[in-house]
Design an enzyme around this catalytic site. Structure first.
Site, PDB file in Angstrom:
ATOM      1  N   ASP A   8       0.798  -1.199  -0.059  1.00 58.74           N
ATOM      2  CA  ASP A   8      -0.020   0.018   0.118  1.00 58.74           C
ATOM      3  C   ASP A   8       0.940   1.152  -0.065  1.00 58.74           C
ATOM      4  O   ASP A   8       2.281   1.110  -0.150  1.00 58.74           O
ATOM      5  CB  ASP A   8      -1.004  -0.093   1.199  1.00 58.74           C
ATOM      6  N   CYS A  65       3.323  -3.212   3.928  1.00 58.06           N
ATOM      7  CA  CYS A  65       2.612  -1.980   4.375  1.00 58.06           C
ATOM      8  C   CYS A  65       3.112  -1.177   5.574  1.00 58.06           C
ATOM      9  O   CYS A  65       4.310  -1.354   5.769  1.00 58.06           O
ATOM     10  CB  CYS A  65       1.077  -2.325   4.648  1.00 58.06           C
ATOM     11  N   THR A  67       2.798  -1.316   8.882  1.00 61.94           N
ATOM     12  CA  THR A  67       3.259  -2.218   9.958  1.00 61.94           C
ATOM     13  C   THR A  67       3.569  -3.519   9.411  1.00 61.94           C
ATOM     14  O   THR A  67       4.092  -4.473  10.027  1.00 61.94           O
ATOM     15  CB  THR A  67       2.199  -2.295  10.849  1.00 61.94           C
ATOM     16  N   GLY A  68       2.982  -4.022   8.419  1.00 58.22           N
ATOM     17  CA  GLY A  68       2.995  -5.215   7.665  1.00 58.22           C
ATOM     18  C   GLY A  68       1.726  -6.236   8.379  1.00 58.22           C
ATOM     19  O   GLY A  68       1.452  -6.996   7.937  1.00 58.22           O
ATOM     20  N   GLY A  70      -1.763  -5.356   8.527  1.00 62.21           N
ATOM     21  CA  GLY A  70      -2.947  -5.533   7.680  1.00 62.21           C
ATOM     22  C   GLY A  70      -2.559  -6.593   6.547  1.00 62.21           C
ATOM     23  O   GLY A  70      -3.470  -7.524   6.308  1.00 62.21           O
ATOM     24  N   MET A  71      -1.359  -6.357   6.010  1.00 62.06           N
ATOM     25  CA  MET A  71      -1.059  -7.166   4.847  1.00 62.06           C
ATOM     26  C   MET A  71      -1.083  -8.748   5.293  1.00 62.06           C
ATOM     27  O   MET A  71      -1.503  -9.535   4.553  1.00 62.06           O
ATOM     28  CB  MET A  71       0.253  -6.802   4.312  1.00 62.06           C
ATOM     29  N   HIS A  98      10.261 -24.003   9.171  1.00 62.18           N
ATOM     30  CA  HIS A  98       9.395 -24.755   9.958  1.00 62.18           C
ATOM     31  C   HIS A  98       7.792 -24.725   9.448  1.00 62.18           C
ATOM     32  O   HIS A  98       7.156 -25.627   9.440  1.00 62.18           O
ATOM     33  CB  HIS A  98       9.270 -24.226  11.322  1.00 62.18           C
ATOM     34  N   HIS A 133       7.743 -31.189  10.589  1.00 59.99           N
ATOM     35  CA  HIS A 133       6.967 -29.840  10.272  1.00 59.99           C
ATOM     36  C   HIS A 133       6.112 -29.999   9.122  1.00 59.99           C
ATOM     37  O   HIS A 133       5.192 -29.485   9.071  1.00 59.99           O
ATOM     38  CB  HIS A 133       7.888 -28.670   9.944  1.00 59.99           C
TER      39      HIS A 133
HETATM   40  C1  RB5 Z   1      -1.961   2.725   6.340  1.00 56.31           C
HETATM   41  O1  RB5 Z   1      -2.029   3.890   7.027  1.00 56.31           O
HETATM   42  C2  RB5 Z   1      -1.489   1.610   7.285  1.00 56.31           C
HETATM   43  O2  RB5 Z   1      -2.746   1.434   8.021  1.00 56.31           O
HETATM   44  C3  RB5 Z   1      -1.004   0.355   6.798  1.00 56.31           C
HETATM   45  O3  RB5 Z   1      -0.037   0.581   6.042  1.00 56.31           O
HETATM   46  C4  RB5 Z   1      -0.607  -0.653   7.585  1.00 56.31           C
HETATM   47  O4  RB5 Z   1       0.080  -0.467   8.405  1.00 56.31           O
HETATM   48  C5  RB5 Z   1      -2.002  -1.680   7.945  1.00 56.31           C
HETATM   49  O5  RB5 Z   1      -2.064  -2.752   8.747  1.00 56.31           O
END
Ligand code: RB5
Length: 145
Positions: A8, A65, A67-68, A70-71, A98, A133
């Protein structure tokens, strides 16, 4: 190796840097977007990347993204996807050994570019251990049916 990568807006810059890095390493890279810093919704990029990996079109997927998180949440909803959110190379190696992870998620607001490259290099160069595993990973696939 054929790799698909998506982000994103929060991961846009790091995703572009990783595309260049992966191509320099000799990988064939599909950039699934996003294609600008404009605000977008991470599920719109996570799902197509993961569906392409689940169909076997790519060996691995990489998602970035802010934080990683949401992805990785989206990725693990796709049948056949085992996504690991990694902020250091030890987890990247162990999730390949694993969990036979096939998608790597990272947070561009959490880790620096050089660390991200090391995580990617480790993830892609580590094989699944199989053995005990394998049975555990098979149980995940069974649950998905
Ligand atoms: C976008 O602002 C932020 O929410 C997205 O990049 C991500 O961190 C969501 O998990």
């Amino acid at each position: 190796m054929k790799i698909i990568i998506g982000s994103d807006h929060g991961g846009f810059e790091l995703k572009n840097e990783l595309c260049t890095y992966l191509r320099e390493m000799g990988h064939e890279v599909e950039d699934a977007g996003c294609h600008s810093q404009s605000s977008v919704d991470y599920p719109d990029y996570a799902f197509p990347v993961c569906e392409a990996v689940a169909k076997g079109e790519f060996a691995f997927g990489i998602l970035v993204c802010g934080t990683g998180i949401g992805m990785s949440i989206c990725a693990n909803k796709v049948r056949g996807i085992r996504c690991a959110l990694c902020s250091e190379p030890v987890s990247a190696a162990l999730t390949r050994k694993h969990n036979n992870a096939n998608v790597l998620a990272m947070g561009a607001r959490i880790i620096g570019k050089e660390l991200a490259k090391e995580i990617v290099r480790t993830f892609l160069s580590t094989e699944f251990d199989g053995g005990r595993h394998e049975n555990r990973v098979n149980k995940i696939s069974e649950y998905e049916k």
